[in-house]
Design a protein around this motif. Structure first.
Motif, PDB file in Angstrom:
ATOM      1  N   HIS B 160      38.098  40.282  29.703  1.00 22.99           N
ATOM      2  CA  HIS B 160      38.804  41.193  29.324  1.00 22.99           C
ATOM      3  C   HIS B 160      39.328  42.291  30.346  1.00 22.99           C
ATOM      4  O   HIS B 160      40.417  42.811  30.198  1.00 22.99           O
ATOM      5  CB  HIS B 160      38.167  41.917  28.233  1.00 22.99           C
ATOM      6  N   PHE B 161      38.440  42.198  31.236  1.00 29.30           N
ATOM      7  CA  PHE B 161      38.547  42.854  32.548  1.00 29.30           C
ATOM      8  C   PHE B 161      39.895  42.690  33.366  1.00 29.30           C
ATOM      9  O   PHE B 161      40.866  43.411  33.549  1.00 29.30           O
ATOM     10  CB  PHE B 161      37.519  43.479  33.486  1.00 29.30           C
ATOM     11  N   VAL B 162      40.132  41.163  33.506  1.00 32.27           N
ATOM     12  CA  VAL B 162      41.180  40.663  34.096  1.00 32.27           C
ATOM     13  C   VAL B 162      42.387  41.041  33.240  1.00 32.27           C
ATOM     14  O   VAL B 162      43.466  41.114  33.905  1.00 32.27           O
ATOM     15  CB  VAL B 162      40.798  39.243  34.072  1.00 32.27           C
ATOM     16  N   ASP B 163      42.558  40.981  31.954  1.00 35.03           N
ATOM     17  CA  ASP B 163      43.441  41.155  31.279  1.00 35.03           C
ATOM     18  C   ASP B 163      43.882  42.671  31.417  1.00 35.03           C
ATOM     19  O   ASP B 163      45.208  43.038  31.503  1.00 35.03           O
ATOM     20  CB  ASP B 163      42.903  40.995  29.691  1.00 35.03           C
ATOM     21  N   LEU B 164      42.793  43.633  31.549  1.00 36.24           N
ATOM     22  CA  LEU B 164      43.173  44.921  31.617  1.00 36.24           C
ATOM     23  C   LEU B 164      43.773  45.304  32.875  1.00 36.24           C
ATOM     24  O   LEU B 164      44.812  46.361  33.201  1.00 36.24           O
ATOM     25  CB  LEU B 164      41.754  45.717  31.562  1.00 36.24           C
ATOM     26  N   VAL B 165      43.460  44.680  33.984  1.00 41.37           N
ATOM     27  CA  VAL B 165      44.102  44.863  35.330  1.00 41.37           C
ATOM     28  C   VAL B 165      45.676  44.355  35.241  1.00 41.37           C
ATOM     29  O   VAL B 165      46.460  45.018  35.890  1.00 41.37           O
ATOM     30  CB  VAL B 165      43.539  43.845  36.405  1.00 41.37           C
ATOM     31  N   TRP B 166      46.001  43.369  34.693  1.00 43.35           N
ATOM     32  CA  TRP B 166      47.233  42.936  34.506  1.00 43.35           C
ATOM     33  C   TRP B 166      48.312  43.884  33.876  1.00 43.35           C
ATOM     34  O   TRP B 166      49.382  43.991  34.133  1.00 43.35           O
ATOM     35  CB  TRP B 166      47.215  41.602  33.523  1.00 43.35           C
ATOM     36  N   MET B 167      47.584  44.898  32.865  1.00 40.70           N
ATOM     37  CA  MET B 167      48.241  45.908  32.068  1.00 40.70           C
ATOM     38  C   MET B 167      48.693  47.124  33.269  1.00 40.70           C
ATOM     39  O   MET B 167      49.641  47.399  32.832  1.00 40.70           O
ATOM     40  CB  MET B 167      47.491  46.542  31.128  1.00 40.70           C
ATOM     41  N   PHE B 168      48.210  46.959  34.467  1.00 41.81           N
ATOM     42  CA  PHE B 168      48.576  47.931  35.475  1.00 41.81           C
ATOM     43  C   PHE B 168      49.453  47.320  36.457  1.00 41.81           C
ATOM     44  O   PHE B 168      50.343  47.850  37.133  1.00 41.81           O
ATOM     45  CB  PHE B 168      47.317  48.531  36.179  1.00 41.81           C
ATOM     46  N   VAL B 169      49.119  45.901  36.712  1.00 41.75           N
ATOM     47  CA  VAL B 169      49.987  45.272  37.752  1.00 41.75           C
ATOM     48  C   VAL B 169      51.246  45.022  37.174  1.00 41.75           C
ATOM     49  O   VAL B 169      52.316  45.332  37.885  1.00 41.75           O
ATOM     50  CB  VAL B 169      49.344  43.859  37.922  1.00 41.75           C
ATOM     51  N   VAL B 170      51.615  44.768  35.978  1.00 41.11           N
ATOM     52  CA  VAL B 170      53.120  44.568  35.426  1.00 41.11           C
ATOM     53  C   VAL B 170      53.879  45.696  35.349  1.00 41.11           C
ATOM     54  O   VAL B 170      55.029  45.546  36.250  1.00 41.11           O
ATOM     55  CB  VAL B 170      53.161  44.117  33.851  1.00 41.11           C
ATOM     56  N   PRO B 171      53.613  46.728  35.292  1.00 45.03           N
ATOM     57  CA  PRO B 171      54.355  47.920  35.237  1.00 45.03           C
ATOM     58  C   PRO B 171      54.513  48.559  36.751  1.00 45.03           C
ATOM     59  O   PRO B 171      55.763  48.910  37.239  1.00 45.03           O
ATOM     60  CB  PRO B 171      53.851  49.111  34.450  1.00 45.03           C
ATOM     61  N   THR B 172      53.623  48.385  37.567  1.00 40.23           N
ATOM     62  CA  THR B 172      53.736  48.969  38.871  1.00 40.23           C
ATOM     63  C   THR B 172      54.262  47.972  39.879  1.00 40.23           C
ATOM     64  O   THR B 172      55.161  48.590  40.405  1.00 40.23           O
ATOM     65  CB  THR B 172      52.199  49.176  39.555  1.00 40.23           C
TER      66      THR B 172
END
Lengths: 114, 180
Positions: B160-172
């Motif tokens: 789930h943490f890996v998923d969470l990080v992706w939520m920040f990688v996509v917009p930035t």
């Protein structure tokens, strides 16, 4: 109590086992997908980079909070775990953000410049 | 696992902040991402990763109930989705490499674009690949009885943490570099 049983007891925390956990977390799942979709929609609007950055980061924080609280079950953990992890993480990230600006002063070899 | 996740979150936070400062300091930061293929690929990748979190929840729940067959099905669904995400990510990288993007060179502008893009998305991709390997190991141990439902749950936290990080990688990384 055997080691295996002890591991089970120690690591499995508050979240209950319903056998239908997918249905239980579907609203969170669809909300996360909606946030991702909205982010992409907004990225194609004519917003300034700064405005877009602020909006996207705010939405990403909301998505991350949902994932941490529900997918990672932090909402159902002991409050002390939440209080020891989240404020410390936010504090470290803010401090890091404050310190990064020093790297720009060092670029000009003026570490004590204002 | 929580301490590891927090330390990893700070690592990704540092990388994203460094990226933000480099980008803000650059006058010719490229915005090369077109809807097709890049953004469409990102949409599919996001859908795949968020769905894999849902299947991971199913695996943890089934493991807690002691239903090994169901837990196995959910674990393999997660492994498949994780591998699919990694495959899509590698395809994305190859597309950019074919367009001439390298860690310190690209045809469009600031040479640091490639360095930040490959390092941040690469660090995330490494986490996904490690997660897929960990899930296979956990599945094997759990079905053989050497690992417990607690181990499945701990691996779930990581996933789930890996998923969470992706939520920040996509917009930035992606959405702020869209070609208008």
């Amino acid at each position: 109590m055997t080691d295996k049983a002890a591991t089970d007891k120690a690591s499995i925390t508050a979240p209950s086992t319903s056998g239908n956990v997918i249905a239980k977390y579907l609203p969170v799942y669809f909300t996360l997908l909606a946030i991702a979709g909205l982010e992409i929609f907004l990225a194609y609007r004519n917003l300034s980079t700064l405005t877009l950055l602020v909006i996207l980061l705010a939405m990403a924080i909301c998505g991350a909070a949902l994932a941490v609280m529900y997918f990672m079950h932090l909402a159902e953990e002991r409050p002390s775990l939440f209080l020891s992890l989240i404020p410390a993480t936010i504090f470290v990230l803010f401090m890091m953000n404050a310190i990064w600006t020093d790297s720009f002063r060092l670029l000009h070899m003026k570490p004590f410049a204002h | 696992m929580w301490l590891f996740i927090i330390s990893d979150a700070v690592t990704f936070g540092a990388c994203l902040m460094a990226y933000g400062y480099l980008r803000a300091a650059s006058t010719d930061w490229p915005t090369p991402f077109k809807f097709y293929p890049t953004i469409l690929n990102v949409i599919i990748m996001t859908f795949v990763l968020i769905t894999s979190s849902l299947t991971m929840l199913g695996a943890v729940d089934a493991a807690k109930l002691g239903d090994k067959a169901k837990a196995s099905r959910f674990l393999w669904s997660t492994i498949f989705l994780g591998a699919l995400f990694a495959g899509l990510h590698i395809r994305e990288w190859l597309g950019l490499i074919n367009e001439g993007v390298r860690p310190f060179h690209n045809p469009w502008g600031s040479p640091l674009f490639g360095a930040t893009f490959f390092s941040i998305t690469g660090l995330h991709l490494l986490h996904v690949i490690c997660g897929v390997i960990a899930l296979i190991v956990i599945w094997r141990g759990y079905t053989r009885g050497t690992l417990t439902a607690g181990h499945v749950e701990t691996t779930g936290l990581y996933w789930h943490f890996v998923d969470l990080v992706w939520m920040f990688v996509v917009p930035t990384i992606y959405l702020l570099s869209i070609q208008h």
